[in-house]
Design a protein around this motif. Structure first.
Motif, PDB file in Angstrom:
ATOM      1  N   TYR A   1      18.412 -19.375   6.798  1.00 57.61           N
ATOM      2  CA  TYR A   1      18.872 -17.735   7.324  1.00 57.61           C
ATOM      3  C   TYR A   1      19.023 -17.700   8.689  1.00 57.61           C
ATOM      4  CZ  TYR A   1      18.884 -12.895   8.032  1.00 57.61           C
ATOM      5  OH  TYR A   1      19.433 -11.681   8.671  1.00 57.61           O
TER       6      TYR A   1
ATOM      7  N   ILE B   1      14.426  -6.691   8.758  1.00 59.84           N
ATOM      8  CA  ILE B   1      14.338  -8.036   7.989  1.00 59.84           C
ATOM      9  C   ILE B   1      13.691  -8.918   9.250  1.00 59.84           C
ATOM     10  CG2 ILE B   1      15.755  -9.919   7.250  1.00 59.84           C
ATOM     11  CD1 ILE B   1      15.498  -7.660   5.327  1.00 59.84           C
TER      12      ILE B   1
ATOM     13  N   THR C   1      19.590  -6.985  -0.996  1.00 55.29           N
ATOM     14  CA  THR C   1      19.525  -6.652   0.078  1.00 55.29           C
ATOM     15  C   THR C   1      19.820  -7.744   1.048  1.00 55.29           C
ATOM     16  OG1 THR C   1      17.828  -4.781  -0.068  1.00 55.29           O
ATOM     17  CG2 THR C   1      17.801  -5.742   2.073  1.00 55.29           C
ATOM     18  N   LEU C   2      19.053  -8.963   0.772  1.00 54.32           N
ATOM     19  CA  LEU C   2      19.530 -10.261   1.519  1.00 54.32           C
ATOM     20  C   LEU C   2      19.859 -11.289   0.641  1.00 54.32           C
ATOM     21  CD1 LEU C   2      19.368 -11.626   4.161  1.00 54.32           C
ATOM     22  CD2 LEU C   2      17.207 -12.168   3.657  1.00 54.32           C
TER      23      LEU C   2
ATOM     24  N   THR D   1      14.220 -11.070  -2.592  1.00 54.78           N
ATOM     25  CA  THR D   1      14.936 -10.371  -1.740  1.00 54.78           C
ATOM     26  C   THR D   1      15.919  -9.292  -2.341  1.00 54.78           C
ATOM     27  OG1 THR D   1      16.692 -11.750  -1.390  1.00 54.78           O
ATOM     28  CG2 THR D   1      14.829 -11.860   0.257  1.00 54.78           C
TER      29      THR D   1
ATOM     30  N   GLY E   1      23.101 -13.993   3.971  1.00 57.23           N
ATOM     31  CA  GLY E   1      22.934 -12.797   4.638  1.00 57.23           C
ATOM     32  C   GLY E   1      23.083 -11.358   4.003  1.00 57.23           C
ATOM     33  N   LEU E   2      22.694 -10.543   4.808  1.00 55.85           N
ATOM     34  CA  LEU E   2      22.683  -9.165   4.439  1.00 55.85           C
ATOM     35  C   LEU E   2      24.232  -8.832   3.506  1.00 55.85           C
ATOM     36  CD1 LEU E   2      21.550  -7.140   7.290  1.00 55.85           C
ATOM     37  CD2 LEU E   2      20.239  -8.061   5.502  1.00 55.85           C
TER      38      LEU E   2
ATOM     39  N   ASP F   1      24.986 -10.279  11.243  1.00 54.39           N
ATOM     40  CA  ASP F   1      23.606 -10.532  10.826  1.00 54.39           C
ATOM     41  C   ASP F   1      23.121 -11.611  11.483  1.00 54.39           C
ATOM     42  OD1 ASP F   1      25.282 -11.390   8.732  1.00 54.39           O
ATOM     43  OD2 ASP F   1      23.407 -11.499   7.510  1.00 54.39           O
TER      44      ASP F   1
END
Length: 237
Positions: A183, A153, A131-132, A128, A136-137, A194
């Motif tokens: 997640y 996502i 970004t992730l 990822t 989380g983001l 998020d």
């Protein structure tokens, strides 16, 4: 499957080596200058031939490391099609499939933190980038860019089983690995931006809008048939 996660320093950037045990062809993801020694040592120890260099985002350290690996190993550098650097050999886009030996991985474009951000899915894991992250983001994401990426996502992760592993581009609070299930669970218990709850409400909102349009369409069709001139006149007398 041959796999190695590499992190030369605590709370640092993560790089990955993926290898095909049959042909010994390998792919590396997000190798920076600080990863070079460990990456090359691993390749040599496993008898791997570097085939592709991949990045989830673009920066000067990735570019310098890629140039070195291209010269030493004859590998090709792949990056998002928006990157115009002269060292890029392959420009890739959303849903492309890349092959190395008998293995393959799929490309996903996830713009938000950067316009060229990518994720890669390989077997039971998704890489990822930044970004992730594990929690989380990326915290730098704000406003509309964050909302749009959340929706992206959410739709993307729904394509994979909950046990799919998520490998981020950076260690966070000692964590270097997560999963889609974790997640989602973390998001549901979070009141932050998020959360899966927000994603769920977002999806429900879209569904409700679609449902409302469908209701209006059916209602209009009924009204159309109800008021057709001569509707009650028999076909023959």
């Amino acid at each position: 499957m041959i796999f190695r996660q590499i992190c030369p320093e605590k709370e640092g950037a993560l790089a990955y080596v993926l290898g095909d045990p049959i042909t010994r062809e390998a792919v590396v993801i997000d190798v920076a200058e600080t990863h070079l020694a460990a990456v090359e040592d691993f390749l040599r120890s496993r008898g791997l031939q570097l085939h592709l260099l991949l990045v989830t985002h673009w920066n000067s350290s990735h570019e310098k490391a890629a140039q070195i690996l291209r010269e030493r190993w004859g590998a090709r550098l792949a990056a998002h099609e928006s990157i115009n650097a002269i060292c890029v050999d392959m420009r890739i886009r959303d849903e492309d499939v890349l092959y190395f030996g008998e293995e393959s991985l799929r490309v996903f474009h996830t713009p938000g933190l950067t316009s060229c951000a990518l994720m890669y899915a390989w077997n039971d894991r998704v890489f990822t980038g930044e970004t992730l992250l594990v929690r989380g983001l990326h915290p730098k994401l704000r406003g509309k860019a964050r909302s749009n990426l959340l929706a992206r996502i959410h739709a993307l992760l729904e394509r994979f089983p909950e046990e799919t592993l998520l490998y981020p581009g950076r260690e966070t609070q000692g964590r270097r690995l997560s999963s889609i299930e974790e997640y989602q669970r973390r998001s549901q218990s979070s009141s932050g931006g998020d959360s899966a709850g927000l994603l769920h409400r977002y999806s429900r909102l879209l569904q409700n809008k679609a449902a409302a349009k469908q209701v209006e369409k059916v209602r209009a069709e009924k009204d159309l048939h109800r008021y057709v001139p001569g509707q009650d006149v028999p076909a023959s007398l």
